[in-house]
Design an enzyme around this catalytic site. Structure first.
Site, PDB file in Angstrom:
ATOM      1  N   ASN A 210       3.727  -9.424   2.274  1.00 43.91           N
ATOM      2  CA  ASN A 210       4.035  -9.541   0.713  1.00 43.91           C
ATOM      3  C   ASN A 210       5.067  -8.113   0.377  1.00 43.91           C
ATOM      4  O   ASN A 210       5.383  -7.391   1.349  1.00 43.91           O
ATOM      5  CB  ASN A 210       2.576  -9.228  -0.243  1.00 43.91           C
ATOM      6  CG  ASN A 210       1.999  -7.822   0.376  1.00 43.91           C
ATOM      7  OD1 ASN A 210       2.445  -6.734   0.013  1.00 43.91           O
ATOM      8  ND2 ASN A 210       0.795  -8.217   1.008  1.00 43.91           N
ATOM      9  N   ASP A 279      -4.229 -12.110   1.968  1.00 37.40           N
ATOM     10  CA  ASP A 279      -5.440 -12.717   1.718  1.00 37.40           C
ATOM     11  C   ASP A 279      -5.739 -13.869   2.900  1.00 37.40           C
ATOM     12  O   ASP A 279      -6.955 -14.119   2.864  1.00 37.40           O
ATOM     13  CB  ASP A 279      -5.395 -13.428   0.322  1.00 37.40           C
ATOM     14  CG  ASP A 279      -5.583 -12.530  -0.799  1.00 37.40           C
ATOM     15  OD1 ASP A 279      -6.355 -11.401  -0.452  1.00 37.40           O
ATOM     16  OD2 ASP A 279      -5.144 -12.687  -2.005  1.00 37.40           O
ATOM     17  N   PHE A 323      -7.628  -1.730  -6.433  1.00 37.55           N
ATOM     18  CA  PHE A 323      -6.240  -1.875  -7.106  1.00 37.55           C
ATOM     19  C   PHE A 323      -6.384  -3.399  -7.584  1.00 37.55           C
ATOM     20  O   PHE A 323      -6.971  -4.260  -6.773  1.00 37.55           O
ATOM     21  CB  PHE A 323      -5.027  -1.768  -6.291  1.00 37.55           C
ATOM     22  CG  PHE A 323      -4.630  -0.151  -6.546  1.00 37.55           C
ATOM     23  CD1 PHE A 323      -5.522   0.978  -6.253  1.00 37.55           C
ATOM     24  CD2 PHE A 323      -3.310   0.077  -6.888  1.00 37.55           C
ATOM     25  CE1 PHE A 323      -5.214   2.012  -6.315  1.00 37.55           C
ATOM     26  CE2 PHE A 323      -3.175   1.482  -7.440  1.00 37.55           C
ATOM     27  CZ  PHE A 323      -3.886   2.256  -6.777  1.00 37.55           C
ATOM     28  N   LYS A 341     -16.403  -6.760  -6.810  1.00 42.81           N
ATOM     29  CA  LYS A 341     -16.251  -5.724  -5.539  1.00 42.81           C
ATOM     30  C   LYS A 341     -16.895  -4.442  -5.584  1.00 42.81           C
ATOM     31  O   LYS A 341     -16.721  -3.603  -4.603  1.00 42.81           O
ATOM     32  CB  LYS A 341     -14.596  -5.443  -5.298  1.00 42.81           C
ATOM     33  CG  LYS A 341     -13.839  -7.035  -5.200  1.00 42.81           C
ATOM     34  CD  LYS A 341     -12.912  -6.889  -4.469  1.00 42.81           C
ATOM     35  CE  LYS A 341     -11.867  -7.923  -4.537  1.00 42.81           C
ATOM     36  NZ  LYS A 341     -10.590  -8.020  -3.561  1.00 42.81           N
TER      37      LYS A 341
HETATM   38  N1  CTP Z   1      -8.162  -6.258  -0.922  1.00 39.26           N
HETATM   39  C1  CTP Z   1      -9.074  -6.009   0.365  1.00 39.26           C
HETATM   40  N2  CTP Z   1      -9.078  -6.929   1.259  1.00 39.26           N
HETATM   41  C2  CTP Z   1      -8.436  -8.236   1.124  1.00 39.26           C
HETATM   42  C3  CTP Z   1      -7.692  -8.256  -0.150  1.00 39.26           C
HETATM   43  C4  CTP Z   1      -7.892  -7.469  -1.070  1.00 39.26           C
HETATM   44  O1  CTP Z   1      -9.345  -4.995   0.682  1.00 39.26           O
HETATM   45  N3  CTP Z   1      -8.421  -9.122   2.035  1.00 39.26           N
HETATM   46  C5  CTP Z   1      -8.315  -5.297  -1.869  1.00 39.26           C
HETATM   47  C6  CTP Z   1      -7.011  -4.641  -2.045  1.00 39.26           C
HETATM   48  O2  CTP Z   1      -6.592  -3.538  -1.283  1.00 39.26           O
HETATM   49  C7  CTP Z   1      -7.093  -4.132  -3.641  1.00 39.26           C
HETATM   50  C8  CTP Z   1      -7.980  -5.041  -4.144  1.00 39.26           C
HETATM   51  O3  CTP Z   1      -8.483  -5.764  -3.230  1.00 39.26           O
HETATM   52  O4  CTP Z   1      -7.626  -2.913  -4.015  1.00 39.26           O
HETATM   53  C9  CTP Z   1      -7.437  -6.284  -5.013  1.00 39.26           C
HETATM   54  O5  CTP Z   1      -6.415  -6.891  -4.366  1.00 39.26           O
HETATM   55  P1  CTP Z   1      -5.761  -8.177  -5.045  1.00 39.26           P
HETATM   56  O6  CTP Z   1      -4.973  -8.965  -3.871  1.00 39.26           O
HETATM   57  O7  CTP Z   1      -5.208  -7.983  -6.480  1.00 39.26           O
HETATM   58  O8  CTP Z   1      -7.212  -8.834  -5.212  1.00 39.26           O
HETATM   59  P2  CTP Z   1      -7.827 -10.195  -4.475  1.00 39.26           P
HETATM   60  O9  CTP Z   1      -9.188 -10.082  -4.054  1.00 39.26           O
HETATM   61  O10 CTP Z   1      -7.037 -10.720  -3.392  1.00 39.26           O
HETATM   62  O11 CTP Z   1      -7.843 -11.143  -5.565  1.00 39.26           O
HETATM   63  P3  CTP Z   1      -6.960 -12.450  -6.273  1.00 39.26           P
HETATM   64  O12 CTP Z   1      -6.057 -12.804  -5.127  1.00 39.26           O
HETATM   65  O13 CTP Z   1      -8.046 -13.385  -6.832  1.00 39.26           O
HETATM   66  O14 CTP Z   1      -6.265 -11.853  -7.432  1.00 39.26           O
END
Ligand code: CTP
Length: 404
Positions: A210, A279, A323, A341
């Site tokens: 990303n 993700d 975040f 979380k």
């Molecule tokens: N995060 C994590 N592990 C993952 C995905 C996200 O630890 N596999 C953490 C990121 O470091 C960040 C937070 O989750 O602090 C939110 O990340 P974000 O991508 O905004 O959220 P998601 O949980 O992926 O939710 P969504 O895709 O539904 O927005």
């Protein structure tokens, strides 16, 4: 607290006298250092009278050999005895010297020998301020962790109207006071910070990733280290250099990031998950490069481990900051993630907006707190946002402890 006030050679040099007074009124002991050019605008005597201290005017000028010898290490002494360096007005010339490490007078030499917080209040003609060379120097200095007190807009001494006027000395003094209060306020803490994207391989040459640049996480690491914390930075692949004094663990995939975070978690008192973790990943990565065929390609991706959610389950008394990068419903999404979380704070930023978020040097965020409060942090450099996040995290911990 002892501070150095560096005065550069510009019309605004006279305002540094007001700043010296404002700093003293806030309880600082002020050592003034003037460049040769500054002395063309205002006499050292003014500062000597205001601060009741000898003003340092140059490295060698007008000194006998003996004096030169005894003062040869004066810049080191001044660097050691003072806890903060503020330069006002910081001229285009001084910014260039500091950015590039030139050391040919007392102030520039002191700058290199000094390892505490640096606050720069530039003042110059609008065109000089807007010149790409100055913009670049400001970027370098701000990335180095220095606070830049942006000049005001208005009628300048050269007759033009625009940005370039030295910020109000009372405002500069306030920023110095804030920086002084932050110094060492994180001593004894261990911050575990994640930063950057992760890369999830599709084959030996391709990956899913990303747009995260890692700048926010690195700014947090630098700010925390400058405030006395031990910092462990778990970083995905980025083009940034680890800040001084920070322990860095370089990872590539979400699984590697998870392993590093889980391993270091027991040592941490505060965890900040600024990384943009992918993700999804490919469960079985082929050993050989995929060959192109005429057929459509479907990739069977599975979710990566949610590191933040896992840390949320295991965090105990630790403060957890997550975040949220969103394209809509910023606060709502941040609050949802805060609960799901088990975070204490979620830093939400709108992505896809011009000039903030991914890749940008600046950011604009909302902090959603466990207490139910939401704090809007207006657009500022990521380094300043980082300090603000750390300020609010410390306050939040006090508030949470008080309610336990
Ligand atoms: N995060 C994590 N592990 C993952 C995905 C996200 O630890 N596999 C953490 C990121 O470091 C960040 C937070 O989750 O602090 C939110 O990340 P974000 O991508 O905004 O959220 P998601 O949980 O992926 O939710 P969504 O895709 O539904 O927005």
């Amino acid at each position: 607290m002892n501070v150095v006030l560096g005065v550069g050679g510009g019309i605004a040099a006279y305002k540094a006298a007001e700043l010296a007074r404002a700093l003293q009124e806030r309880g600082f002991k002020v050592q003034v250092v003037m460049t040769a050019a500054a002395q063309e605008f205002i006499k050292p005597l003014t500062f000597a009278a205001l601060t009741n201290q000898k003003v340092i005017t140059d490295l060698f000028a007008g000194r006998s050999a003996e004096e030169t010898l005894s003062s040869a290490v004066e810049h080191i002494r001044v660097a050691q005895e003072n806890r903060l360096l503020v330069v006002a007005p910081a001229t285009a010339d001084l910014l260039a010297k500091f950015a590039h490490g030139l050391a040919n007078d007392f102030l520039s030499t002191l700058y290199l020998a000094f390892d505490g917080p640096v606050i720069l209040a530039p003042a110059m003609n609008t065109n000089m301020w807007n010149h790409p060379a100055t913009r670049n120097n400001i970027r370098v200095l701000s990335e180095r962790g220095h606070v830049i007190v942006e000049p005001d807009e208005g009628l300048l001494a050269c007759g033009t109207v625009g940005p370039g006027r030295l910020a109000d000395p009372l405002h500069i003094a306030e920023i110095v006071a804030q920086a002084a209060a932050r110094r060492d306020d994180l001593r004894g803490e261990t911050l575990l910070i994640t930063a950057g994207p992760t890369q999830e391989p599709l084959d030996p040459v391709r990956f899913i990733s990303n747009r995260s640049s890692g700048k926010m996480g690195y700014a947090l690491a630098e700010a925390a280290a400058a405030r006395g914390a031990r910092v462990i930075l778990v970083s995905g692949p980025v083009h940034l250099t680890a800040p001084n004094g920070v322990e860095i663990i370089k990872v590539r995939t979400a699984n590697e990031m998870r392993a590093a975070v889980v391993e270091k978690l027991p040592e941490a008192t505060v965890i900040v998950k600024a990384a943009a973790v992918a993700d999804y990943h490919l469960a079985d990565v082929p050993q050989q490069k995929r060959k192109k065929t005429a057929a459509r390609l479907t990739l069977d991706l599975e979710p990566t481990p949610d590191i933040l959610a896992e840390v949320g389950q295991r965090k105990g008394d630790r403060l957890l900051v997550g975040f949220a990068a969103e394209t809509e419903n910023l606060l709502e999404e941040a609050r949802r993630k805060l609960v799901s979380k088990n975070c204490d704070m979620v830093v939400a930023n709108m992505v896809g907006k011009e000039g903030t978020g991914f890749e940008s040097d600046e950011n604009e965020v909302i902090l959603a707190l466990r207490t139910g409060e939401a704090i809007s942090v207006p657009k500022a450099s990521k380094r300043r946002i980082a300090d603000r996040i750390l300020d609010e995290a410390l306050k939040l911990r006090l508030a949470l402890h008080a309610t336990r």
